[in-house]
Design a protein around this motif. Sequence first.
Motif, short mmCIF file in Angstrom:
data_model
loop_
_atom_site.label_atom_id
_atom_site.label_comp_id
_atom_site.label_asym_id
_atom_site.label_seq_id
_atom_site.Cartn_x
_atom_site.Cartn_y
_atom_site.Cartn_z
N ALA A 1 0.82 -1.22 0.00
CA ALA A 1 0.00 0.00 0.00
C ALA A 1 0.85 1.27 0.00
O ALA A 1 0.40 2.32 -0.46
N GLY A 2 2.08 1.18 0.50
CA GLY A 2 2.95 2.35 0.53
C GLY A 2 4.06 2.23 -0.50
O GLY A 2 4.74 1.20 -0.58
N LEU A 3 4.25 3.28 -1.27
CA LEU A 3 5.22 3.22 -2.37
C LEU A 3 6.64 2.99 -1.85
O LEU A 3 7.43 2.26 -2.46
N LYS B 1 -7.47 6.38 -8.78
CA LYS B 1 -8.67 6.93 -9.43
C LYS B 1 -8.43 7.16 -10.92
O LYS B 1 -7.59 8.00 -11.29
N GLY B 2 -9.19 6.47 -11.76
CA GLY B 2 -9.19 6.77 -13.18
C GLY B 2 -7.87 6.45 -13.87
O GLY B 2 -6.90 6.00 -13.25
N ASP B 3 -7.83 6.67 -15.17
CA ASP B 3 -6.66 6.35 -15.98
C ASP B 3 -5.43 7.12 -15.50
O ASP B 3 -4.33 6.56 -15.40
N GLU B 4 -5.60 8.40 -15.17
CA GLU B 4 -4.46 9.19 -14.71
C GLU B 4 -3.91 8.67 -13.40
O GLU B 4 -2.69 8.66 -13.19
N TYR C 1 0.68 6.58 -10.68
CA TYR C 1 1.25 5.71 -9.66
C TYR C 1 2.46 4.95 -10.20
O TYR C 1 3.53 4.93 -9.60
N GLN D 1 5.48 7.19 -11.07
CA GLN D 1 6.26 7.53 -9.87
C GLN D 1 7.07 6.31 -9.40
O GLN D 1 8.25 6.43 -9.06
N TYR E 1 -8.96 -0.80 -12.38
CA TYR E 1 -9.02 -1.19 -13.79
C TYR E 1 -7.84 -0.62 -14.57
O TYR E 1 -7.50 0.55 -14.41
N CYS F 1 -10.74 -10.26 -15.78
CA CYS F 1 -11.72 -11.24 -16.27
C CYS F 1 -13.10 -10.61 -16.33
O CYS F 1 -13.57 -10.15 -15.31
#
Lengths: 318, 318, 318, 318
Positions: free
Chosen positions: C87-89, C116-119, C124, C127, C150, C174
Amino acid sequence: MSAGKLSEQARGVYIIAATPFTDEGALDLSSIDTLTDFYLGCGVHGFTLLGMMGEAHKLTPEESLTVVQRVVARAQDRQVIVGVSHAGLENVRRLAHEAMIAGAAGVMVAPPPGLKGDEGVYNYYAQLFKELGPDIPVVYQDYPQNTGVYLAPSVFERLVDDFRQLVMLKHEDCPGLAKLTRIREGEKKPGRRRVSILVGNGGLYLPQEMRRGADGAMTGFAWPEMLVQVCALFADGKAEDAEDLFDLYLPLLRHEAQPGFGLALRKDILRRRGIIASSFVRAPGPKLTRDDYNELDWLIARLERKLKDRGVMPAKVA
Amino acid sequence: MSAGKLSEQARGVYIIAATPFTDEGALDLSSIDTLTDFYLGCGVHGFTLLGMMGEAHKLTPEESLTVVQRVVARAQDRQVIVGVSHAGLENVRRLAHEAMIAGAAGVMVAPPPGLKGDEGVYNYYAQLFKELGPDIPVVYQDYPQNTGVYLAPSVFERLVDDFRQLVMLKHEDCPGLAKLTRIREGEKKPGRRRVSILVGNGGLYLPQEMRRGADGAMTGFAWPEMLVQVCALFADGKAEDAEDLFDLYLPLLRHEAQPGFGLALRKDILRRRGIIASSFVRAPGPKLTRDDYNELDWLIARLERKLKDRGVMPAKVA
Amino acid sequence: MSAGKLSEQARGVYIIAATPFTDEGALDLSSIDTLTDFYLGCGVHGFTLLGMMGEAHKLTPEESLTVVQRVVARAQDRQVIVGVSHAGLENVRRLAHEAMIAGAAGVMVAPPPGLKGDEGVYNYYAQLFKELGPDIPVVYQDYPQNTGVYLAPSVFERLVDDFRQLVMLKHEDCPGLAKLTRIREGEKKPGRRRVSILVGNGGLYLPQEMRRGADGAMTGFAWPEMLVQVCALFADGKAEDAEDLFDLYLPLLRHEAQPGFGLALRKDILRRRGIIASSFVRAPGPKLTRDDYNELDWLIARLERKLKDRGVMPAKVA
Amino acid sequence: MSAGKLSEQARGVYIIAATPFTDEGALDLSSIDTLTDFYLGCGVHGFTLLGMMGEAHKLTPEESLTVVQRVVARAQDRQVIVGVSHAGLENVRRLAHEAMIAGAAGVMVAPPPGLKGDEGVYNYYAQLFKELGPDIPVVYQDYPQNTGVYLAPSVFERLVDDFRQLVMLKHEDCPGLAKLTRIREGEKKPGRRRVSILVGNGGLYLPQEMRRGADGAMTGFAWPEMLVQVCALFADGKAEDAEDLFDLYLPLLRHEAQPGFGLALRKDILRRRGIIASSFVRAPGPKLTRDDYNELDWLIARLERKLKDRGVMPAKVA
């Protein structure tokens, strides 16, 4: 019905109308009338019907249409937006047509669960806009806490650029302040339309959102007169006064904003204020206990004391 | 309509009927007829209409009723179960009454999202059973992958003990084999009724479930003749033969069981088999690509070769 | 450790290794060795450690490192991929470095919940890739059923274009067949790299995925020799033979692919095959009952009969 | 470490301590000290470390232990609760032991995602309590918005009856007021222990919860002095005064309670107040924009004006 079609110019308070039932659970037409009159007396700029807080999914199709017709007939020159979200696109189309024929100024559509990624969202609305045609104004209801579907600002912008019938964003992503700012920034691009943004989430962040460019509120707080006045004060450039007023009501607003439970509180406040006859909520739904009532007594007594101290008068019931 | 009411004795295959549309997306009544006849020819023991795979949520209320009436009229002496799940309890009641009046043998109800804990589930169904009265047989659809609501065996047992109208469990929790065994074990308690258990999940675990006490299948696999024969072989004590037959179809059954996508495959197989005129799926829904068609060609060719090798004859289309 | 770094050329079976415990729940180093040897004997092309099916989250940090070191030391010239999702980078970075120092050929990273979303997804990984630097090969684990995130094909393509260290897609969305085809199509764009795609989902769609351009499997089926041979037959252009072999094992593969429950089955099969000493699963986890064991007996007996009929020999245990 | 073990008698404010980093993202030990001193100066009754708001999942195992040791060493006679939730039970056990050895007064455990039904929850904690033994006091963290696991009051009661080490409920289900009341009612049953209940949700419903029987707050609001005084006033029977004070801070408390985003706000307020050196949040996490800072300026200016008007003094920073 002289209210005209919903447009990007919409601002102020589009109240999410509660759906009143009798104590036996039947639709209470007479309370719909008194509630509509009360909202008008509060100075609302429009109505939103059959949203999630209106218990739309607990109405039969006939009852839904009755609610729309009843409010439209009594709403004077105020616009009525009707929620027509549905898991099947064909049903969205059908409900939208029914609503417009009944006199709605526009329709509100949330994405169905299961849309995948930015393209999934864009494609769904693109197909919907094509089905509905250019003459039905549409509000995008952005409420991911409920739908599970995230709306990226860039997707909203593409939809605004491509479809003129998209005139409003019902903004209730949370945290969502940055998104609001981002959309207003994006509208500075030459050639892009500025759409109306009305905010939800029970109004919990209304002052911050007005400051960031919202045009008003679309929520159903049981003291709509506050929402109306806060929006008016912001429009007059009196942000500090607006926030002072807002803060008086914040303890109750926060209490009413509890998910699920809040609807029962809202209806009970409207009942206490003499606006609807019963606070009945259809199943499955929350039921208030003695402790809930006592708590509400206390919170309302505190509010009234503070309003009195400041010389604020609550809206009168006709 | 001479099919009688659904009871704990139900067994065999209650086929989840696809809803055929024309290429333009209109309800295709003629294909409903040929599909119904085909299912009858396959030897199904009953029908389930307006389930999730029947695209129920994409039908208008009028279309839904039309589908039920059309199938009931043609289903000869087979029972028809109608899905009536809805977010509002009042709508479940109304839809259940409509279905029974139209000739249904019973109704199927999944829990609405948001029920909390064992008590939440029990209380919802207890209230529902009281609303529906003792004369409408009910199937509990246990499909937590979709509803998010877990059904504990102990809760199901309490409901069975307290409400005689609960006659069937549509079992599609996954992993769910242990739950099936647990419920059958619990029924050995003196005084507890043994209910019918039909299994879903596309039939993916049918042999294992039959061995653990299931009474049959409630799913919509595009070769229903296999489901019927597998159930018959199990009833005759020929488990090994049943599983041999099942395994022949497993590659396609597994392919069709893909979530979302599977419905489009199923309709296209029914179209290829000459049973419905179009494989149209209403929006929002999957669309097949050239690759999907080629893949299906290949899989079907393999199936037909294997069936021929073993001398198995697919059901004929009238 | 002479295995070299993971690259876009990777293909075949990267087995998701189970983590063996003693009956008391301690890490069983001796069984790690026999399991590693068994996998090598099956002809696997590589190993994937500390994935979700390896019970990574039930290991202490020290145990995790021990597992990696033990397998790397014994894996001869096969590459070892290590799951380092967190969960933490900062923890992803730290775990990746630890894994590489211990001899991993690359690391596998699933997105943390909440992007959130494609961006959100692009940013993530962008980075992350900057933090890790260009020298650590990365596998994107696309498993939205578990992460809720997704991955749009266009986002994956942007990441491939922008970061050379992204060398593989672990594909287990799937339904996901269309996505696989879409990515292979996109790679035809001049200048875009072709990455390795290994498929998961327990191998349930392996033949379809190989035909659509997958390079192999990354899953942990308890008869890895089948996975290896199916991939080899596909590589030799013998798709029909590959699928014939696959279908023999499909009843057990489908049984083992049950979510949650499947891990216990897999470990028990490995125990029955004499490869690990105990099928212990750490808590919280499924426990097999007498019915589960009997069911497995039956399914395995059926498999062995069918293999014998066809003259297929299971892999030998050293 | 002279603080003793956590017990059912715990009350007041157990502050959820932020984890301060330097601008480069390293753990800032010096700011941990000043923050600890600040909390002590506010009069907190205890500390909660490594909760979700403490960015526990972004710390390495070594950093986590360092934080606990550092705060324990400086916390004088105040109790320190340490969050030890983990997907693997063995890791919960290990972390709990490490925490107790480092001087914790007790540990806090949320259920792992995926527990099924009332029995699933009971069994998980029953096994956990057996593993931990009777000497480690445990707090049940009831935060279903994050875990997806619902805690039924009857399950909590069974756990309280069966395991003496369960001494506290961290209450942050929402809506959750009815549950709090229900648990306090249930404790009137002869022989049942009364446990400590501290409330979370950012403190958003603190006055209502205190009135319904909460013993205090476990949250991390950036003006802990308010939380402390509100609890003290309630303890003195001055509910009206408590709520007046609470309402002054409510606009900021609501602002800080925004999910995700709130942590960055909280850290920036602590930085502005001179308590920690940097408001750095580790990735993935929110980043504040110019608009966010301006908004915070405005809200803080309003708070300070109101505090001054009422003669309320904010806590001093040493």
